[in-house]
Design a protein around this motif. Structure first.
Motif, PDB file in Angstrom:
ATOM      1  N   VAL A 154      10.820  46.739  33.583  1.00 42.72           N
ATOM      2  CA  VAL A 154      11.396  45.654  32.793  1.00 42.72           C
ATOM      3  C   VAL A 154      12.844  46.003  32.475  1.00 42.72           C
ATOM      4  N   SER A 155      13.699  45.000  32.629  1.00 42.38           N
ATOM      5  CA  SER A 155      15.106  45.158  32.278  1.00 42.38           C
ATOM      6  C   SER A 155      15.624  43.838  31.729  1.00 42.38           C
ATOM      7  N   ASP A 156      16.369  43.893  30.656  1.00 42.20           N
ATOM      8  CA  ASP A 156      16.950  42.698  30.034  1.00 42.20           C
ATOM      9  C   ASP A 156      15.913  41.605  29.792  1.00 42.20           C
ATOM     10  N   GLY A 157      14.732  42.007  29.332  1.00 43.98           N
ATOM     11  CA  GLY A 157      13.712  41.036  28.950  1.00 43.98           C
ATOM     12  C   GLY A 157      12.988  40.365  30.095  1.00 43.98           C
ATOM     13  N   ARG A 158      13.083  40.940  31.290  1.00 47.57           N
ATOM     14  CA  ARG A 158      12.411  40.363  32.462  1.00 47.57           C
ATOM     15  C   ARG A 158      11.766  41.474  33.283  1.00 47.57           C
ATOM     16  N   LEU A 159      10.670  41.134  33.932  1.00 46.16           N
ATOM     17  CA  LEU A 159      10.014  42.028  34.871  1.00 46.16           C
ATOM     18  C   LEU A 159      10.837  42.016  36.148  1.00 46.16           C
ATOM     19  N   VAL A 160      11.406  43.158  36.520  1.00 52.00           N
ATOM     20  CA  VAL A 160      12.316  43.203  37.664  1.00 52.00           C
ATOM     21  C   VAL A 160      11.707  43.882  38.887  1.00 52.00           C
ATOM     22  N   ASP A 161      10.527  44.442  38.750  1.00 53.14           N
ATOM     23  CA  ASP A 161       9.864  45.070  39.884  1.00 53.14           C
ATOM     24  C   ASP A 161       9.235  43.966  40.744  1.00 53.14           C
ATOM     25  N   GLU A 162       9.788  43.754  41.922  1.00 47.62           N
ATOM     26  CA  GLU A 162       9.385  42.623  42.771  1.00 47.62           C
ATOM     27  C   GLU A 162       7.926  42.682  43.193  1.00 47.62           C
ATOM     28  N   ALA A 163       7.434  43.863  43.564  1.00 45.98           N
ATOM     29  CA  ALA A 163       6.034  43.979  44.006  1.00 45.98           C
ATOM     30  C   ALA A 163       5.087  43.629  42.857  1.00 45.98           C
ATOM     31  N   THR A 164       5.404  44.091  41.677  1.00 44.33           N
ATOM     32  CA  THR A 164       4.564  43.789  40.514  1.00 44.33           C
ATOM     33  C   THR A 164       4.607  42.309  40.189  1.00 44.33           C
ATOM     34  N   LEU A 165       5.787  41.718  40.247  1.00 47.79           N
ATOM     35  CA  LEU A 165       5.908  40.289  39.973  1.00 47.79           C
ATOM     36  C   LEU A 165       5.126  39.473  41.003  1.00 47.79           C
ATOM     37  N   ARG A 166       5.205  39.849  42.275  1.00 49.80           N
ATOM     38  CA  ARG A 166       4.437  39.133  43.310  1.00 49.80           C
ATOM     39  C   ARG A 166       2.942  39.207  43.041  1.00 49.80           C
ATOM     40  N   PHE A 167       2.458  40.396  42.645  1.00 49.80           N
ATOM     41  CA  PHE A 167       1.038  40.558  42.359  1.00 49.80           C
ATOM     42  C   PHE A 167       0.620  39.708  41.158  1.00 49.80           C
ATOM     43  N   ALA A 168       1.448  39.697  40.113  1.00 55.08           N
ATOM     44  CA  ALA A 168       1.156  38.877  38.933  1.00 55.08           C
ATOM     45  C   ALA A 168       1.165  37.392  39.297  1.00 55.08           C
ATOM     46  N   LEU A 169       2.106  36.976  40.122  1.00 61.16           N
ATOM     47  CA  LEU A 169       2.170  35.572  40.542  1.00 61.16           C
ATOM     48  C   LEU A 169       0.972  35.189  41.408  1.00 61.16           C
ATOM     49  N   ALA A 170       0.453  36.125  42.189  1.00 59.10           N
ATOM     50  CA  ALA A 170      -0.769  35.853  42.961  1.00 59.10           C
ATOM     51  C   ALA A 170      -1.924  35.581  42.003  1.00 59.10           C
ATOM     52  N   GLY A 171      -1.950  36.288  40.882  1.00 60.84           N
ATOM     53  CA  GLY A 171      -2.961  36.026  39.863  1.00 60.84           C
ATOM     54  C   GLY A 171      -2.796  34.650  39.253  1.00 60.84           C
ATOM     55  N   VAL A 172      -1.563  34.256  39.007  1.00 63.19           N
ATOM     56  CA  VAL A 172      -1.314  32.917  38.469  1.00 63.19           C
ATOM     57  C   VAL A 172      -1.742  31.860  39.487  1.00 63.19           C
ATOM     58  N   ASP A 173      -1.502  32.109  40.770  1.00 69.49           N
ATOM     59  CA  ASP A 173      -1.983  31.174  41.806  1.00 69.49           C
ATOM     60  C   ASP A 173      -3.500  31.037  41.738  1.00 69.49           C
ATOM     61  N   ASP A 174      -4.199  32.139  41.495  1.00 73.13           N
ATOM     62  CA  ASP A 174      -5.660  32.076  41.349  1.00 73.13           C
ATOM     63  C   ASP A 174      -6.046  31.249  40.124  1.00 73.13           C
ATOM     64  N   LEU A 175      -5.300  31.396  39.040  1.00 71.46           N
ATOM     65  CA  LEU A 175      -5.537  30.594  37.843  1.00 71.46           C
ATOM     66  C   LEU A 175      -5.331  29.112  38.147  1.00 71.46           C
ATOM     67  N   LEU A 176      -4.242  28.784  38.829  1.00 76.52           N
ATOM     68  CA  LEU A 176      -3.963  27.381  39.161  1.00 76.52           C
ATOM     69  C   LEU A 176      -5.050  26.808  40.058  1.00 76.52           C
ATOM     70  N   GLU A 177      -5.545  27.604  40.995  1.00 75.78           N
ATOM     71  CA  GLU A 177      -6.625  27.157  41.874  1.00 75.78           C
ATOM     72  C   GLU A 177      -7.906  26.921  41.072  1.00 75.78           C
ATOM     73  N   GLU A 178      -8.176  27.775  40.116  1.00 80.89           N
ATOM     74  CA  GLU A 178      -9.343  27.605  39.235  1.00 80.89           C
ATOM     75  C   GLU A 178      -9.236  26.299  38.452  1.00 80.89           C
ATOM     76  N   ILE A 179      -8.052  26.002  37.959  1.00 82.94           N
ATOM     77  CA  ILE A 179      -7.838  24.755  37.206  1.00 82.94           C
ATOM     78  C   ILE A 179      -8.064  23.550  38.125  1.00 82.94           C
TER      79      ILE A 179
END
Length: 189
Positions: A154-179
Protein backbone atom coordinates in the motif's frame (compact mmCIF):
# COMPACT_ATOMS: atom_id res chain seq x y z
CA UNK A 1 -28.51 -3.98 -17.35
CA UNK A 2 -28.25 -1.53 -14.47
CA UNK A 3 -24.93 -0.97 -12.76
CA UNK A 4 -24.48 -3.18 -9.72
CA UNK A 5 -24.06 -1.41 -6.39
CA UNK A 6 -21.62 -2.73 -3.82
CA UNK A 7 -20.96 -1.63 -0.27
CA UNK A 8 -17.47 -1.71 1.23
CA UNK A 9 -16.94 -2.14 4.97
CA UNK A 10 -13.48 -1.63 6.42
CA UNK A 11 -12.66 -3.22 9.75
CA UNK A 12 -10.19 -0.45 10.55
CA UNK A 13 -10.85 3.09 11.72
CA UNK A 14 -7.27 4.32 11.17
CA UNK A 15 -6.81 7.29 8.83
CA UNK A 16 -4.04 5.34 7.06
CA UNK A 17 -5.94 2.05 7.15
CA UNK A 18 -4.63 -0.66 4.86
CA UNK A 19 -8.09 -2.26 4.79
CA UNK A 20 -9.64 0.99 3.60
CA UNK A 21 -6.81 1.40 1.06
CA UNK A 22 -7.75 -1.98 -0.43
CA UNK A 23 -11.38 -0.87 -0.71
CA UNK A 24 -10.41 2.45 -2.33
CA UNK A 25 -8.31 0.60 -4.90
CA UNK A 26 -11.20 -1.70 -5.71
CA UNK A 27 -13.48 1.31 -5.96
CA UNK A 28 -11.15 2.91 -8.51
CA UNK A 29 -10.73 -0.27 -10.55
CA UNK A 30 -14.41 -1.27 -10.66
CA UNK A 31 -15.84 1.77 -12.39
CA UNK A 32 -17.86 1.60 -14.63
CA UNK A 33 -18.51 -2.15 -14.15
CA UNK A 34 -19.92 -1.63 -10.65
CA UNK A 35 -20.26 1.12 -8.10
CA UNK A 36 -18.55 0.58 -4.74
CA UNK A 37 -19.55 2.88 -1.88
CA UNK A 38 -17.41 2.70 1.24
CA UNK A 39 -19.35 2.98 4.50
CA UNK A 40 -17.40 4.05 7.57
CA UNK A 41 -18.08 2.12 10.74
CA UNK A 42 -16.70 5.05 12.73
CA UNK A 43 -19.33 6.36 15.12
CA UNK A 44 -21.29 3.11 15.54
CA UNK A 45 -21.95 2.58 19.23
CA UNK A 46 -21.22 -0.77 20.83
CA UNK A 47 -24.08 -3.16 20.25
CA UNK A 48 -26.70 -2.94 22.98
CA UNK A 49 -29.96 -4.82 22.55
CA UNK A 50 -31.67 -2.35 24.90
CA UNK A 51 -31.12 0.35 22.26
CA UNK A 52 -31.98 -1.82 19.27
CA UNK A 53 -35.48 -0.80 18.31
CA UNK A 54 -37.02 2.00 16.28
CA UNK A 55 -35.03 4.38 18.49
CA UNK A 56 -31.65 2.87 17.53
CA UNK A 57 -28.94 5.46 16.89
CA UNK A 58 -28.94 7.15 13.47
CA UNK A 59 -25.60 5.56 12.58
CA UNK A 60 -27.18 2.12 12.99
CA UNK A 61 -30.12 3.03 10.74
CA UNK A 62 -27.65 4.38 8.17
CA UNK A 63 -25.62 1.14 8.22
CA UNK A 64 -28.70 -1.05 7.88
CA UNK A 65 -30.07 1.10 5.07
CA UNK A 66 -26.76 1.08 3.21
CA UNK A 67 -26.62 -2.72 3.38
CA UNK A 68 -30.27 -3.19 2.51
CA UNK A 69 -30.07 -1.04 -0.63
CA UNK A 70 -26.92 -2.62 -2.05
CA UNK A 71 -26.54 -5.69 -4.23
CA UNK A 72 -23.54 -7.11 -2.35
CA UNK A 73 -20.97 -6.33 0.32
CA UNK A 74 -17.18 -6.40 0.39
CA UNK A 75 -15.60 -6.56 3.84
CA UNK A 76 -11.90 -6.06 4.47
CA UNK A 77 -10.52 -6.55 7.97
CA UNK A 78 -7.15 -6.46 9.65
CA UNK A 79 -6.36 -9.34 11.98
CA UNK A 80 -6.18 -8.46 15.65
CA UNK A 81 -5.21 -11.21 18.11
CA UNK A 82 -6.08 -13.98 15.63
CA UNK A 83 -9.53 -12.55 14.84
CA UNK A 84 -11.43 -9.94 12.89
CA UNK A 85 -11.45 -6.43 14.26
CA UNK A 86 -13.91 -5.55 17.00
CA UNK A 87 -15.08 -2.66 14.84
CA UNK A 88 -16.23 -5.02 12.07
CA UNK A 89 -17.72 -7.56 14.49
CA UNK A 90 -19.71 -4.78 16.15
CA UNK A 91 -20.98 -3.61 12.73
CA UNK A 92 -22.03 -7.17 11.90
CA UNK A 93 -23.81 -7.47 15.24
CA UNK A 94 -25.85 -4.33 14.51
CA UNK A 95 -26.57 -5.45 10.93
CA UNK A 96 -27.68 -8.91 12.04
CA UNK A 97 -30.36 -7.67 14.39
CA UNK A 98 -33.16 -7.75 15.29
CA UNK A 99 -33.01 -11.53 15.35
CA UNK A 100 -34.46 -13.07 12.20
CA UNK A 101 -34.58 -9.74 10.34
CA UNK A 102 -30.93 -9.22 9.43
CA UNK A 103 -30.35 -6.90 6.46
CA UNK A 104 -27.48 -9.26 5.59
CA UNK A 105 -29.77 -12.31 5.33
CA UNK A 106 -29.06 -13.89 1.94
CA UNK A 107 -26.88 -10.93 0.90
CA UNK A 108 -23.79 -11.93 -1.14
CA UNK A 109 -20.66 -10.97 0.80
CA UNK A 110 -17.00 -11.15 -0.22
CA UNK A 111 -14.47 -11.20 2.61
CA UNK A 112 -10.84 -10.13 2.52
CA UNK A 113 -8.19 -9.65 5.17
CA UNK A 114 -5.00 -7.62 5.17
CA UNK A 115 -2.12 -7.90 7.62
CA UNK A 116 1.57 -7.04 7.85
CA UNK A 117 2.11 -10.71 8.79
CA UNK A 118 2.86 -13.15 5.99
CA UNK A 119 -0.36 -15.06 6.83
CA UNK A 120 -2.39 -12.06 5.70
CA UNK A 121 -5.06 -12.40 8.38
CA UNK A 122 -6.19 -15.92 7.51
CA UNK A 123 -7.55 -16.51 11.04
CA UNK A 124 -9.63 -13.33 10.88
CA UNK A 125 -10.93 -14.47 7.49
CA UNK A 126 -12.22 -17.70 9.02
CA UNK A 127 -13.89 -15.83 11.86
CA UNK A 128 -15.59 -13.43 9.43
CA UNK A 129 -16.99 -16.31 7.39
CA UNK A 130 -18.25 -18.14 10.50
CA UNK A 131 -20.04 -15.00 11.65
CA UNK A 132 -21.57 -14.42 8.21
CA UNK A 133 -22.83 -18.01 8.06
CA UNK A 134 -24.66 -17.52 11.36
CA UNK A 135 -26.42 -14.33 10.22
CA UNK A 136 -27.13 -15.96 7.54
CA UNK A 137 -25.47 -13.93 4.82
CA UNK A 138 -24.26 -15.60 1.63
CA UNK A 139 -20.43 -15.62 1.70
CA UNK A 140 -18.90 -15.97 -1.76
CA UNK A 141 -17.14 -19.33 -1.89
CA UNK A 142 -13.74 -18.96 -3.52
CA UNK A 143 -10.06 -19.06 -2.63
CA UNK A 144 -9.50 -16.77 0.35
CA UNK A 145 -8.27 -13.27 -0.32
CA UNK A 146 -5.65 -12.72 2.37
CA UNK A 147 -3.14 -9.97 1.78
CA UNK A 148 0.09 -10.66 3.62
CA UNK A 149 2.77 -8.00 3.99
CA UNK A 150 0.12 -5.40 3.23
CA UNK A 151 2.25 -2.57 4.64
CA UNK A 152 4.61 -3.12 1.68
CA UNK A 153 1.77 -3.25 -0.86
CA UNK A 154 0.00 0.00 0.00
CA UNK A 155 1.21 3.47 -0.89
CA UNK A 156 -0.60 6.81 -0.66
CA UNK A 157 -3.83 5.15 0.45
CA UNK A 158 -4.02 2.67 -2.43
CA UNK A 159 -3.09 -0.96 -2.99
CA UNK A 160 -0.22 -0.71 -5.48
CA UNK A 161 0.80 -4.36 -5.77
CA UNK A 162 -0.65 -5.31 -9.17
CA UNK A 163 -0.76 -9.09 -8.61
CA UNK A 164 -2.61 -8.64 -5.33
CA UNK A 165 -5.04 -6.17 -6.86
CA UNK A 166 -5.75 -8.56 -9.76
CA UNK A 167 -6.45 -11.39 -7.31
CA UNK A 168 -8.77 -9.18 -5.23
CA UNK A 169 -10.58 -8.04 -8.38
CA UNK A 170 -11.06 -11.68 -9.42
CA UNK A 171 -12.84 -12.12 -6.09
CA UNK A 172 -15.04 -9.13 -6.82
CA UNK A 173 -15.86 -10.67 -10.22
CA UNK A 174 -16.99 -13.79 -8.35
CA UNK A 175 -19.16 -11.60 -6.11
CA UNK A 176 -20.71 -9.89 -9.14
CA UNK A 177 -21.39 -13.28 -10.74
CA UNK A 178 -23.06 -14.45 -7.52
CA UNK A 179 -25.29 -11.37 -7.56
CA UNK A 180 -26.24 -11.91 -11.20
CA UNK A 181 -26.98 -15.60 -10.59
CA UNK A 182 -29.23 -14.74 -7.64
CA UNK A 183 -31.09 -12.18 -9.77
CA UNK A 184 -31.57 -14.76 -12.54
CA UNK A 185 -32.96 -17.33 -10.10
CA UNK A 186 -35.19 -14.68 -8.52
CA UNK A 187 -36.54 -13.60 -11.90
CA UNK A 188 -37.22 -17.22 -12.90
CA UNK A 189 -39.14 -17.98 -9.70
Amino acid sequence: MTQLRLLGLSGSLRRASNSTAVLRSLQDALAPKARLDIFSLHGLPLYNEDEDDEHAPGSVHALRSAIETTDGVIMVSPEYNHGMSGVLKNGLDWASRPYGRSVLRGKPVLTMTASPAFTGGVRAQQQMNETLASIPARPVLRPQIVIGGVHEKVSDGRLVDEATLRFALAGVDDLLEEIRAARFVGAAA
